[in-house]
Design an enzyme around this catalytic site. Structure first.
Site, PDB file in Angstrom:
ATOM      1  N   HIS A 381      -2.500 -19.407 -11.411  1.00 23.48           N
ATOM      2  CA  HIS A 381      -3.887 -19.774 -10.830  1.00 23.48           C
ATOM      3  C   HIS A 381      -4.214 -20.186  -9.406  1.00 23.48           C
ATOM      4  O   HIS A 381      -3.699 -21.207  -8.840  1.00 23.48           O
ATOM      5  CB  HIS A 381      -4.147 -21.288 -11.893  1.00 23.48           C
ATOM      6  CG  HIS A 381      -4.393 -21.169 -13.280  1.00 23.48           C
ATOM      7  ND1 HIS A 381      -4.123 -22.135 -14.089  1.00 23.48           N
ATOM      8  CD2 HIS A 381      -4.599 -20.007 -13.940  1.00 23.48           C
ATOM      9  CE1 HIS A 381      -4.359 -21.614 -15.231  1.00 23.48           C
ATOM     10  NE2 HIS A 381      -4.572 -20.387 -15.281  1.00 23.48           N
ATOM     11  N   GLU A 485       8.413 -15.939   1.080  1.00 24.26           N
ATOM     12  CA  GLU A 485       7.113 -15.246   1.540  1.00 24.26           C
ATOM     13  C   GLU A 485       7.226 -15.051   3.127  1.00 24.26           C
ATOM     14  O   GLU A 485       6.477 -14.032   3.576  1.00 24.26           O
ATOM     15  CB  GLU A 485       5.766 -15.629   0.982  1.00 24.26           C
ATOM     16  CG  GLU A 485       5.244 -17.137   1.472  1.00 24.26           C
ATOM     17  CD  GLU A 485       4.359 -17.720   0.968  1.00 24.26           C
ATOM     18  OE1 GLU A 485       4.345 -17.337  -0.333  1.00 24.26           O
ATOM     19  OE2 GLU A 485       3.938 -18.753   1.287  1.00 24.26           O
TER      20      GLU A 485
HETATM   21  C1  NOJ Z   1       0.833 -18.578  -1.543  1.00 24.96           C
HETATM   22  C2  NOJ Z   1       1.814 -18.952  -2.531  1.00 24.96           C
HETATM   23  O1  NOJ Z   1       2.927 -19.508  -1.801  1.00 24.96           O
HETATM   24  C3  NOJ Z   1       2.522 -17.426  -2.894  1.00 24.96           C
HETATM   25  O2  NOJ Z   1       3.606 -17.383  -3.734  1.00 24.96           O
HETATM   26  C4  NOJ Z   1       1.186 -16.714  -3.471  1.00 24.96           C
HETATM   27  O3  NOJ Z   1       1.679 -15.362  -3.783  1.00 24.96           O
HETATM   28  C5  NOJ Z   1       0.143 -16.650  -2.757  1.00 24.96           C
HETATM   29  N1  NOJ Z   1      -0.124 -18.115  -2.418  1.00 24.96           N
HETATM   30  C6  NOJ Z   1      -1.085 -16.181  -3.420  1.00 24.96           C
HETATM   31  O4  NOJ Z   1      -1.389 -17.174  -4.509  1.00 24.96           O
END
Ligand code: NOJ
Length: 700
Positions: A381, A485
Site C-alpha cells: 500500500h 534502495e
Molecule cells: C519507498 C520505499 O522505501 C520503497 O521500498 C518503495 O519501493 C517505494 N517507496 C515505492 O513504494
C-alpha cells in the site's frame, strides 16, 4: 529565603518508599546501585533532573516542563508533593525478536509536583532507572484546571555533562529519516532525530531516544547551547503540537547508558518501557524471508506504473512465486499491482486504489497460485503520504488481503517531511509531519485494523520505532533510515560507514526492513554498490528484522549460488543475540542463535577500513559439536576492489575456538555455525555427519 528541606529518598532493589509533601528533591537508584537519578524543584520552583553513574554526572541539571496552549507555562512555581517508589523485576517472552526472554529490572519512582499558587496544576514525572539507562515520562492526571491539554512545546532538556562525539541525522528536514549520519562533536549538532548516539570524552556511550510514542508528537532534539539538547516536538497543522484529554501520559524519554557501544545495543530498555502485548494470541504473526518485484523498479528496468515496462504482471509474479517456492522464501512482495501509479503519483497520491488491480495483474489467481506453492503474496500500500485517501479505503483494502490469505502488508508514505495529507475535522486537507501526533495515531490505526484481520505491517517512510512491537507484535518492521534502495539510485549511495552507523543508532530503536542481499553489487545504470558479497550476507545478521528481503533479481541469484545458500539458510527469528564487538561508526560483530535450532549465525561489518577482529566462540554450548561455514572477503575484496571475491570454508568448531575475522575495506563476514555439517538447501535433507569432518576450502 525558602528553607530547603533536603530529604533524599534512596530506593534500593526490593524496597519501596512513599511520602507526602516530601522534600525539594527525590533520588532513585538503579537495581545495581550504579545509576542515580535526582529530581528537584530549583529556587524558582523549576522542575529539573540530573543523572549520575558511578558517582559522575552523565546529565547535568536539565529542565522539565511544557508550554501550553490554554494556560500559563508548566515550568516553575512547583513544589514536590508526593514521591512513591517500587522495584520492578520481571521476565517476559517475546513472540519473535532478537532474544526470546527479556528481563525488565528497574526501580520506578513517581514524583508528583504541584504549582504552589494560581491554578495549582499537578503533573507526575515517572522515572524508571535501569542498570543500563533511564526512562522518564510525564503523566497528566485528571484535574479541573487542566482537563484539555494543548502542548505547544515540551521543555525537556538533556544537558550532557561531558564533551562528546555525536552520531546523528538532521530532524525536521525534508527527507525524513533518510540521511547519512553525521559524526561531529556534540557542540556541532543542530537539530537531530533520535536515537542520537554519543560517546563522551571518558568513553561512556549514551543514546537518547523515546519509548511508546502513542498519540503524541515525535521528539527531535535541538542543541540550545554547549552540550545541552532540548526536546522539540514535531509540528501539527492544528496549532498545539499535541492535543490530549487528561488523564494521559507522554512517551518515555529514554537514555541508554553503557560503557561500550555493544552495551547500548544489548539494552532492552526501550522494549521494557512499552506496554505488554495487547493483541492476545499472536501465533499468526510469522517472521519470514521474502523476495519481490521491487529492485527492478529501483534499477529503472521496470515500472510501478502500467505500460510496456510494468513490473507487476501476472507472468512476472508467477516467476517470482516459483523462485520463492524453489528456494524456501515465504513471501513475494509485489509493488505497482494496484491502480494509481500512472502519472505523478508522488505529487498527490489521490489516484491510488487499494482494492483494484491493474488489468495485467490477476491478484485472485496469483494469491491462489502462491498458496498452492506454500508461498504468500506480500501486500503493498503506497500512499504517497495521502492518508486521507488511504484511511477512506483502509477497511476494504485490508479485507481484500485477508480474503486472499495475504497476511503481511508493506505500507509506504513517500512524501516530503511535512507533506502528509490528512483530512481535518473541517473537511479540508491538512499537511502534517511523518512523525507528528496525527501520524502516530494513523500508524496505530493501520496496525490495529491489520491485527483484526491477522495481517502484519511493515511501514516505509514511517514514524520512528519506539518499541511498539511489544504492544502490537504485528508491527513487524519499518524502514525509517536510508535503506538498500539508495544503492540503486542514491546520490551519494550508502557509504560503507552507513550500515555500521545504523547498528548503534537507528537499530537501537528496533527492526529495520533494510532489504539486503544484492549479490550483484550493481545499482541503476551499472553503478557499483560500495560493499562486498560477504558483507551483503553479514547484513542479514547485523541489521535485525523478523522479515528480511532477498532484494536482488532471481536471475542474479542464479549467478551466485554459493553465497545465495547463506541467504537461504539464515533464519529471521532468534532466541539469543550477542554483540561480540563494535565501535560506533567503525565496525560491529553480532552473533544470534536460531529460535528453532541450536545453530548460531554471526555477521561482522566494517567501514572503509580493513580490519581483523578476533572473536571467541565461547557463546556456543559446551560439549556440542558445530560446523562453521564461513563466508569471508577474498583476496583483493573491498568496496572499491573486487566485491565478488569470496572465500567459503567449512570447518568444525567448538566453544573453545577463537576466530580471526578478516574484513576487507567496506567488507564483512558471515558465518553459519550449525550442529549439522553442511547445508544442502531447505528442500533437501542434510547429509549425515561424516565421522571425521574434513575442512573444505572453496574460492569463488
Ligand atoms: C519507498 C520505499 O522505501 C520503497 O521500498 C518503495 O519501493 C517505494 N517507496 C515505492 O513504494
Amino acid at each position: 529565603m525558602r528553607l530547603r528541606l533536603a530529604l533524599t529518598l534512596l530506593l534500593l532493589c526490593g524496597s519501596a518508599a512513599h511520602a507526602q509533601v516530601v522534600a525539594s528533591d527525590a533520588t532513585v537508584r538503579s537495581p545495581d546501585g550504579k545509576m542515580t537519578v535526582t529530581m528537584r524543584v530549583s529556587g524558582e520552583g523549576r522542575p529539573e533532573y540530573s543523572i549520575q553513574r558511578n558517582g559522575r554526572n552523565v546529565i547535568d541539571w536539565s529542565r522539565l516542563g511544557f508550554i501550553l496552549a490554554d494556560g500559563p507555562k508548566l515550568e516553575r512555581n512547583f513544589e514536590l508533593v508526593q514521591d512513591d517508589g517500587k522495584a520492578i523485576d520481571e521476565t517476559w517472552e517475546q513472540p519473535w525478536g532478537e532474544r526470546r526472554f527479556v528481563r525488565n529490572r528497574c526501580t520506578e519512582q513517581r514524583v508528583t509536583i504541584r504549582e504552589k499558587t494560581g491554578q495549582r496544576r499537578a503533573i507526575t514525572v515517572v522515572f524508571r532507572v535501569f542498570d543500563d539507562g533511564v526512562g522518564f515520562r510525564y503523566e497528566f492526571p485528571e484535574q479541573a484546571s487542566l482537563a484539555q491539554v494543548g502542548i505547544v512545546e515540551e521543555l525537556t532538556e538533556f544537558a550532557v555533562a561531558e564533551p562528546a562525539t555525536a552520531w546523528w541525522i538532521p530532524g525536521g528536514e525534508w527527507n525524513r529519516y533518510e540521511y547519512l549520519y553525521n559524526r561531529t562533536p556534540l557542540t556541532e549538532v543542530g537539530q537531530a532525530h533520535t536515537p542520537i548516539t554519543l560517546r563522551t570524552a571518558s568513553g561512556l556511550h549514551i543514546a537518547i531516544h523515546e519509548a511508546a510514542l502513542v498519540d503524541y508528537a515525535g521528539m527531535w532534539l535541538r542543541r540550545v547551547s554547549g552540550q545541552r539538547l532540548k526536546a522539540v516536538l514535531s509540528p501539527s497543522s492544528s496549532g498545539p503540537k499535541v492535543s490530549r484529554k487528561a488523564p494521559f501520559a507522554t512517551p518515555w524519554r529514554t537514555l541508554q547508558i553503557a560503557d561500550t557501544a555493544a552495551g547500548l545495543y544489548m539494552s532492552d530498555l526501550i522494549l521494557n518501557l512499552n506496554e505488554p502485548n495487547k493483541l492476545g494470541d499472536v501465533s499468526w504473526v510469522k517472521p519470514f524471508k521474502y523476495v519481490g518485484i521491487w529492485w527492478e523498479m529501483h534499477l529503472g528496468t521496470k515500472t510501478w506504473s502500467s505500460g510496456p515496462k510494468h513490473g507487476a504482471t501476472t507472468a512476472e509474479t508467477r516467476r517470482y512465486i516459483d523462485f520463492a517456492a524453489a528456494n524456501g522464501f515465504r513471501g513475494v512482495l509485489v509493488e505497482g499491482w494496484n491502480k494509481g501509479w500512472d502519472g505523478d503519483w508522488f505529487a498527490k497520491g489521490d489516484e491510488f486504489s487499494f482494492t483494484e488491480a491493474y488489468p495485467d495483474f490477476d491478484i485472485v489467481a496469483l494469491a491462489a497460485y502462491a498458496k498452492k506453492k506454500g508461498v504468500r503474496l506480500v501486500g503493498h500500500h503506497e500512499t504517497a503520504g495521502n492518508i486521507a485517501v488511504y484511511e477512506r479505503q483502509l477497511g476494504a483494502a485490508l479485507d481484500l488481503y485477508a480474503k486472499l490469505g495475504i497476511d503481511a502488508v508493506k505500507t509506504g508514505y513517500v512524501a516530503d517531511a511535512g507533506g502528509v495529507q490528512a483530512l481535518g475535522d473541517d473537511g479540508r486537507i491538512h499537511f502534517e509531519w511523518h512523525d507528528g501526533q496525527l501520524q502516530s495515531r494513523h500508524h496505530l490505526r493501520v496496525v490495529e485494523e491489520a491485527a483484526k484481520r491477522h495481517i502484519a505491517v511493515n511501514a516505509h517512510e514511517p514514524i520512528k520505532d519506539t518499541g511498539l512491537r511489544r504492544t502490537y507484535p504485528n508491527w513487524v518492521a519499518r524502514e525509517g533510515a536510508r535503506g538498500m534502495e539508495y544503492n540503486a539510485w542514491g546520490d551519494p549511495p550508502n557509504s560503507p560507514e552507513h550500515e555500521v552507523n545504523l547498528v548503534f543508532t537507528r537499530m537501537l530503536a528496533g527492526p529495520m526492513d533494510y532489504t539486503p542481499g544484492v549479490l550483484s553489487l550493481t545499482g541503476a545504470g551499472g553503478k557499483r554498490i560500495q560493499s562486498t558479497v560477504a558483507r551483503q550476507l553479514a547484513l542479514y545478521v547485523v541489521l535485525y528484522s523478523p522479515i528480511q528481503m532477498a532484494a536482488d533479481l532471481p536471475e542474479n541469484y542464479a549467478k551466485y549460488p554459493k553465497p545465495f545458500q547463506f541467504i537461504k539458510d539464515v533464519p529471521v527469528d532468534w532466541s539469543d543475540t550477542r554483540v561480540l564487538n563494535g565501535e560506533v561508526g567503525d565496525y560491529a560483530t553480532i552473533a544470534r542463535k536460531d529460535r528453532h535450532s541450536n545453530d548460531w549465525y554471526l555477521g561482522a561489518i566494517t567501514d572503509e577500513q580493513p580490519r581483523t577482529l578476533q572473536v571467541s566462540l565461547g557463546f556456543l554450548d559446551d560439549g556440542r559439536k558445530y560446523y562453521a561455514t564461513i563466508y569471508r572477503d577474498g583476496r583483493n575484496a573491498g568496496f572499491e576492489g573486487d566485491g565478488q571475491s569470496l572465500e567459503i570454508e567449512t570447518r568444525p568448531v567448538s566453544r573453545y575456538d577463537t576466530l580471526q575475522l578478516k574484513l576487507a575495506p567496506g567488507g564483512g563476514q558471515a558465518i553459519r555455525i550449525s550442529t549439522k555439517p553442511a547445508s544442502r538447501g531447505p528442500h533437501s535433507s542434510p547429509k549425515p555427519a561424516p565421522k571425521k569432518p574434513q575442512p573444505e576450502f572453496d574460492v569463488e
